[in-house]
Design an enzyme around this catalytic site. Structure first.
Site, PDB file in Angstrom:
ATOM      1  N   SER A  59       0.604  -1.038   0.105  1.00  0.00           N
ATOM      2  CA  SER A  59      -0.033   0.132   0.003  1.00  0.00           C
ATOM      3  C   SER A  59       0.854   1.380   0.104  1.00  0.00           C
ATOM      4  CB  SER A  59      -0.974   0.225   1.272  1.00  0.00           C
ATOM      5  OG  SER A  59      -0.282   0.263   2.455  1.00  0.00           O
ATOM      6  N   LYS A 132       1.105   4.817   6.906  1.00  0.00           N
ATOM      7  CA  LYS A 132       0.354   5.512   5.736  1.00  0.00           C
ATOM      8  C   LYS A 132       1.008   6.987   5.785  1.00  0.00           C
ATOM      9  CE  LYS A 132      -3.047   2.458   4.890  1.00  0.00           C
ATOM     10  NZ  LYS A 132      -2.760   1.532   3.527  1.00  0.00           N
TER      11      LYS A 132
END
Length: 293
Positions: A59, A132
């Site tokens: 990701s 993230k």
């Protein structure tokens, strides 16, 4: 060996006793002690200063690849809040879909190894640990898209430096899944951050799972340490320096990379380890032997 003599040419008994009291313990006794001290230092560093995290998914590609290990500064957010553009590790809320965690070991040796690796901070992440990039901070207004770009407080981001593969812009937004690049405007609530993965095509992030409480943030990932050929820092991209402050942010210029603590934290374990070795006297003796012709 040169002996210190008194004026009458005899050896001073006080100096003789001092030499005996300075004798080092045998290596077979000292080595286990040093190992215990080093392990305790590793546990303290892992608990309070920094921790290594394993990257289990794609990701964050191509910034972070599967199998990378990053160092996470766990103290920087004790003195300030996360800033836009920083890569952070956090615990997901109930809305965040759990990652696929590896099956726990079943044999005794595997369980002991997993416990020890977790204590020193080199184990695989839990199913609720995520990594993230911070896109918005409390008070920011974020939406997509302006000519395909994410907009923060009215300014489109130039994300070409870190976004490798974006989501398709033609798909309509869906608040339940992050397949589309588009999402409606979000005002980041107080005490929370809006995070997104760099690989937008596969990242499940705040677009569909909601903002993350700052209290859930473990720390800032500031360096890739493994594999060795990927050794690199994780700076804040320049595009975030041009964003206006949100109404909830304090007045003043937005720093490009406000993390002076990262380098200091990285030096601490090395310094501590060298101090332990030097105190034993063996490091000094080994250094001296190498300098002899």
């Amino acid at each position: 060996m040169v002996q210190m003599l008194d004026e009458d040419g005899t050896v001073d008994p006080l100096r003789r006793r001092a030499r005996r009291s300075r004798r080092q313990m045998p290596l077979w006794q000292e080595l286990p002690l040093l190992l215990v001290v080093a392990f305790c230092l590793a546990v303290l560093i892992r608990t309070f200063l920094l921790q290594a995290f394993f990257i289990p998914s794609g990701s964050m590609e191509d910034t972070l690849l599967i199998g990378d290990r990053v160092l996470v500064n766990k103290v920087v957010y004790d003195v300030r809040d996360p800033a836009r553009g920083e890569v952070v590790v956090f615990r997901g809320t109930d809305r965040w879909v759990a990652q696929e965690a590896p099956a726990p070991p079943t044999n005794f040796a595997g369980k002991v190894g997993r416990t020890l690796s977790d204590l020193v901070g080199i184990s695989r992440p839990g199913e609720k640990d995520f990594i993230k990039r911070v896109i918005g901070v409390p008070g920011d207004r974020i939406w997509c898209c302006d000519d395909g770009r994410v907009v923060v407080n009215g300014v489109p981001l130039d994300e070409r430096a870190y976004v490798s593969e974006d989501s398709p812009v033609e798909l309509p937004p869906n608040p339940k899944e992050c397949r589309s690049r588009q999402f409606t405007e979000v005002v980041v609530p107080p005490g929370q951050i809006f995070v997104m993965g760099d690989h937008r095509l596969v990242s499940q992030d705040a677009r569909c799972q909601g903002p993350v409480p700052i209290d859930n943030v473990v720390g800032r990932a500031f360096m890739i340490v493994w594999p060795s050929q990927r050794w690199a820092t994780l700076p804040v991209p320049q595009t975030f320096a041009d964003l206006p402050q949100s109404n909830a942010a304090p007045a003043g210029p937005v720093p490009v990379d406000p993390d002076p603590v990262g380098g200091v934290v990285l030096i601490l374990p090395v310094t501590a380890t060298l101090s332990v070795l030097a105190s034993s006297g063996r490091l000094r003796r080994a250094w001296g032997r190498r300098l002899l012709p």
